[in-house]
Scaffold this active site. Structure first.
Site, PDB file in Angstrom:
ATOM      1  N   ALA A 107       0.860  -1.177   0.000  1.00 39.60           N
ATOM      2  CA  ALA A 107       0.000   0.000   0.000  1.00 39.60           C
ATOM      3  C   ALA A 107       0.897   1.228   0.000  1.00 39.60           C
ATOM      4  O   ALA A 107       2.042   1.181   0.459  1.00 39.60           O
ATOM      5  CB  ALA A 107      -0.903  -0.018   1.230  1.00 39.60           C
ATOM      6  N   GLY A 163       0.596  -4.946   1.105  1.00 41.05           N
ATOM      7  CA  GLY A 163      -0.624  -5.001   0.309  1.00 41.05           C
ATOM      8  C   GLY A 163      -0.409  -5.665  -1.046  1.00 41.05           C
ATOM      9  O   GLY A 163      -1.353  -6.206  -1.626  1.00 41.05           O
ATOM     10  N   GLU A 210      -0.740  -9.260  -0.360  1.00 35.50           N
ATOM     11  CA  GLU A 210      -2.160  -9.509  -0.088  1.00 35.50           C
ATOM     12  C   GLU A 210      -2.979  -9.495  -1.378  1.00 35.50           C
ATOM     13  O   GLU A 210      -3.895 -10.293  -1.560  1.00 35.50           O
ATOM     14  CB  GLU A 210      -2.688  -8.455   0.896  1.00 35.50           C
ATOM     15  CG  GLU A 210      -2.035  -8.585   2.267  1.00 35.50           C
ATOM     16  CD  GLU A 210      -2.404  -7.450   3.201  1.00 35.50           C
ATOM     17  OE1 GLU A 210      -2.059  -6.287   2.890  1.00 35.50           O
ATOM     18  OE2 GLU A 210      -3.029  -7.712   4.233  1.00 35.50           O
ATOM     19  N   GLU A 258       4.712  -4.962   7.120  1.00 37.69           N
ATOM     20  CA  GLU A 258       3.979  -3.888   7.802  1.00 37.69           C
ATOM     21  C   GLU A 258       4.497  -3.636   9.221  1.00 37.69           C
ATOM     22  O   GLU A 258       4.471  -2.511   9.720  1.00 37.69           O
ATOM     23  CB  GLU A 258       2.482  -4.224   7.870  1.00 37.69           C
ATOM     24  CG  GLU A 258       1.751  -4.112   6.546  1.00 37.69           C
ATOM     25  CD  GLU A 258       1.722  -5.400   5.746  1.00 37.69           C
ATOM     26  OE1 GLU A 258       2.535  -6.317   6.037  1.00 37.69           O
ATOM     27  OE2 GLU A 258       0.890  -5.501   4.826  1.00 37.69           O
TER      28      GLU A 258
HETATM   29  C1  HXC Z   1       4.984   4.349  -1.361  1.00 34.30           C
HETATM   30  C2  HXC Z   1       6.837   3.366  -2.247  1.00 34.30           C
HETATM   31  C3  HXC Z   1       6.501   2.137  -1.654  1.00 34.30           C
HETATM   32  C4  HXC Z   1       5.302   2.066  -0.874  1.00 34.30           C
HETATM   33  C5  HXC Z   1       8.334   1.887  -2.747  1.00 34.30           C
HETATM   34  N1  HXC Z   1       7.971   3.144  -2.916  1.00 34.30           N
HETATM   35  N2  HXC Z   1       7.451   1.223  -1.973  1.00 34.30           N
HETATM   36  N3  HXC Z   1       6.074   4.451  -2.100  1.00 34.30           N
HETATM   37  N4  HXC Z   1       4.591   3.193  -0.745  1.00 34.30           N
HETATM   38  N5  HXC Z   1       4.881   0.940  -0.288  1.00 34.30           N
HETATM   39  C6  HXC Z   1       8.658   4.179  -3.696  1.00 34.30           C
HETATM   40  C7  HXC Z   1       9.884   4.715  -2.979  1.00 34.30           C
HETATM   41  O1  HXC Z   1       9.507   5.695  -2.048  1.00 34.30           O
HETATM   42  C8  HXC Z   1      10.673   5.274  -4.132  1.00 34.30           C
HETATM   43  O2  HXC Z   1      10.121   6.511  -4.521  1.00 34.30           O
HETATM   44  C9  HXC Z   1      10.404   4.278  -5.240  1.00 34.30           C
HETATM   45  O3  HXC Z   1       9.188   3.630  -4.893  1.00 34.30           O
HETATM   46  C10 HXC Z   1      11.508   3.249  -5.384  1.00 34.30           C
HETATM   47  O4  HXC Z   1      11.688   2.618  -4.111  1.00 34.30           O
HETATM   48  P1  HXC Z   1      13.113   2.501  -3.387  1.00 34.30           P
HETATM   49  O5  HXC Z   1      12.834   2.309  -1.951  1.00 34.30           O
HETATM   50  O6  HXC Z   1      13.994   3.617  -3.788  1.00 34.30           O
HETATM   51  O7  HXC Z   1      13.654   1.158  -4.048  1.00 34.30           O
HETATM   52  P2  HXC Z   1      14.664   0.098  -3.405  1.00 34.30           P
HETATM   53  O8  HXC Z   1      15.761   0.792  -2.658  1.00 34.30           O
HETATM   54  O9  HXC Z   1      15.004  -0.815  -4.514  1.00 34.30           O
HETATM   55  O10 HXC Z   1      13.801  -0.686  -2.315  1.00 34.30           O
HETATM   56  C11 HXC Z   1      12.673  -1.470  -2.719  1.00 34.30           C
HETATM   57  C12 HXC Z   1      11.844  -1.860  -1.464  1.00 34.30           C
HETATM   58  C13 HXC Z   1      11.480  -0.575  -0.690  1.00 34.30           C
HETATM   59  C14 HXC Z   1      12.640  -2.815  -0.588  1.00 34.30           C
HETATM   60  C15 HXC Z   1      10.582  -2.575  -1.979  1.00 34.30           C
HETATM   61  O11 HXC Z   1      10.922   0.386  -1.597  1.00 34.30           O
HETATM   62  C16 HXC Z   1      10.489  -0.800   0.406  1.00 34.30           C
HETATM   63  O12 HXC Z   1      10.838  -1.280   1.485  1.00 34.30           O
HETATM   64  N6  HXC Z   1       9.240  -0.364   0.233  1.00 34.30           N
HETATM   65  C17 HXC Z   1       8.189  -0.431   1.206  1.00 34.30           C
HETATM   66  C18 HXC Z   1       7.705  -1.865   1.398  1.00 34.30           C
HETATM   67  C19 HXC Z   1       6.639  -1.935   2.487  1.00 34.30           C
HETATM   68  O13 HXC Z   1       6.870  -1.596   3.628  1.00 34.30           O
HETATM   69  N7  HXC Z   1       5.425  -2.344   2.092  1.00 34.30           N
HETATM   70  C20 HXC Z   1       4.280  -2.453   3.007  1.00 34.30           C
HETATM   71  C21 HXC Z   1       3.522  -1.160   2.992  1.00 34.30           C
HETATM   72  S1  HXC Z   1       2.214  -1.172   4.218  1.00 34.30           S
HETATM   73  P3  HXC Z   1      10.952   7.898  -4.412  1.00 34.30           P
HETATM   74  O14 HXC Z   1      10.030   8.885  -5.032  1.00 34.30           O
HETATM   75  O15 HXC Z   1      11.167   8.102  -2.963  1.00 34.30           O
HETATM   76  O16 HXC Z   1      12.189   7.631  -5.168  1.00 34.30           O
HETATM   77  C22 HXC Z   1       0.987  -2.054   3.519  1.00 34.30           C
HETATM   78  C23 HXC Z   1      -0.274  -2.155   4.341  1.00 34.30           C
HETATM   79  C24 HXC Z   1      -1.371  -2.947   3.644  1.00 34.30           C
HETATM   80  O17 HXC Z   1       1.074  -2.563   2.443  1.00 34.30           O
HETATM   81  C25 HXC Z   1      -2.708  -2.724   4.314  1.00 34.30           C
HETATM   82  C26 HXC Z   1      -3.433  -1.516   3.792  1.00 34.30           C
HETATM   83  C27 HXC Z   1      -4.889  -1.422   4.181  1.00 34.30           C
END
Ligand code: HXC
Length: 257
Positions: free
Chosen positions: A65, A108, A111, A131
């Site tokens: 998400a 997400g 999911e 998360e």
């Molecule tokens: C918003 C995101 C994102 C996310 C990546 N990006 N994941 N933006 N939400 N979940 C964006 C980054 O900010 C960045 O944008 C660009 O995508 C590239 O990501 P990087 O981090 O620079 O890439 P990398 O270093 O290769 O790392 C990849 C990664 C990392 C390991 C996947 O991006 C990451 O940890 N992302 C978050 C994963 C996460 O925590 N997901 C769960 C979310 S909570 P910019 O503009 O900054 O360059 C969830 C809740 C579900 O899903 C329930 C909801 C109701």
């Protein structure tokens, strides 16, 4: 329809929904979720569509998400919006759905893949529920579907540590249906979709309904419901045609009636 965050395409009897925010690793925001649900429901209502493939980009199916969209929200806002509550309608489609996953399927994104009937993983696929690292928990069914898919021991491991697993481990745990080379992931999903779309769409809908009953019923009730569903297929022209074709040693021509 014109969409901003997804690409939609029809190939033969298969509908493709491609998540298309590659710069954000296909982070799932409200706009994208609304569009995916709308496109999926439109395909589901189209008698010309026999299967749906959901895909992302090579680096990411979806990295979760959209954290930037969620970051400023408070409890009452999440409740009032029923944030991401509509996602679950994907699990109630009649049309079989296949996720083709390469790269990240996190939070997400994992999911969303699990909301599909099957997952085809490319070798680069990474599944996880990170998360916990953000001070929250899975919110689109992850704690439930992951646990039913791979069991408590492994689900607790992933959800409490936030670690992710690769395609081979996901395969060993039974999270995915098939693992193939990255370049083959979408093509494989399309091949499976074409095979499914060639069947009676009434039978495929009833078959997935029967399998999904496992998640909602006990064994005796599920077996009873399966038998009723099985009997119901004998009310279809496709049953008559399918069995006649076998007896007459020819290919069936299903009319989905
Ligand atoms: C918003 C995101 C994102 C996310 C990546 N990006 N994941 N933006 N939400 N979940 C964006 C980054 O900010 C960045 O944008 C660009 O995508 C590239 O990501 P990087 O981090 O620079 O890439 P990398 O270093 O290769 O790392 C990849 C990664 C990392 C390991 C996947 O991006 C990451 O940890 N992302 C978050 C994963 C996460 O925590 N997901 C769960 C979310 S909570 P910019 O503009 O900054 O360059 C969830 C809740 C579900 O899903 C329930 C909801 C109701």
């Amino acid at each position: 329809a014109d969409y901003a965050t997804i690409l939609v395409e029809v190939r033969d009897r298969t509908g493709l929904i491609r998540l298309n925010r590659p710069k954000a690793l296909n982070a799932l925001n409200t706009e994208l979720m609304t569009e995916v649900v709308a496109a999926a429901k439109a395909f589901d209502a189209d008698p010309g569509i026999g299967a749906i493939v959901l895909a992302g980009s090579p680096r990411a199916f979806a990295a979760g998400a959209d954290i930037k969209e969620m970051a400023g929200k408070g409890f009452s806002e999440m409740v009032a919006e029923q944030f991401f509550g509509e996602w679950d309608s994907l699990s109630r489609l009649r049309t079989p759905t296949i996720a083709a996953v390469t790269g990240y399927a996190l939070g997400g994104g994992c999911e969303l893949a699990m909301l599909c009937d099957m997952i085809v993983a490319g070798e680069s696929a990474k599944f996880g529920q990170p998360e916990i690292n953000l001070g929250v928990i899975p919110g689109i069914g992850g704690s439930q579907r992951l646990t039913r898919a791979i069991g408590k021991a492994k689900a607790m491991d992933l959800i409490l540590t936030g670690r992710s697993i690769g395609a081979a481990e996901a395969d060993a745990l039974g999270l995915v249906s098939r693992v193939v080379a990255d370049e083959e992931a979408e093509a494989t999903a399309f091949e499976m979709a074409a095979q499914i779309a060639a069947k009676s769409s009434i039978a495929t809908a009833v078959a997935k309904e029967a399998v999904n009953l496992v998640f909602e019923t006990g064994l005796a009730e599920g077996v009873r419901a399966e038998r009723a569903l099985f009997y119901s297929t004998f009310a279809t022209e496709d049953q008559t045609e399918g069995m006649a074709a076998f007896v007459e040693k020819r290919d069936p021509h299903f009319t989905h009636r």
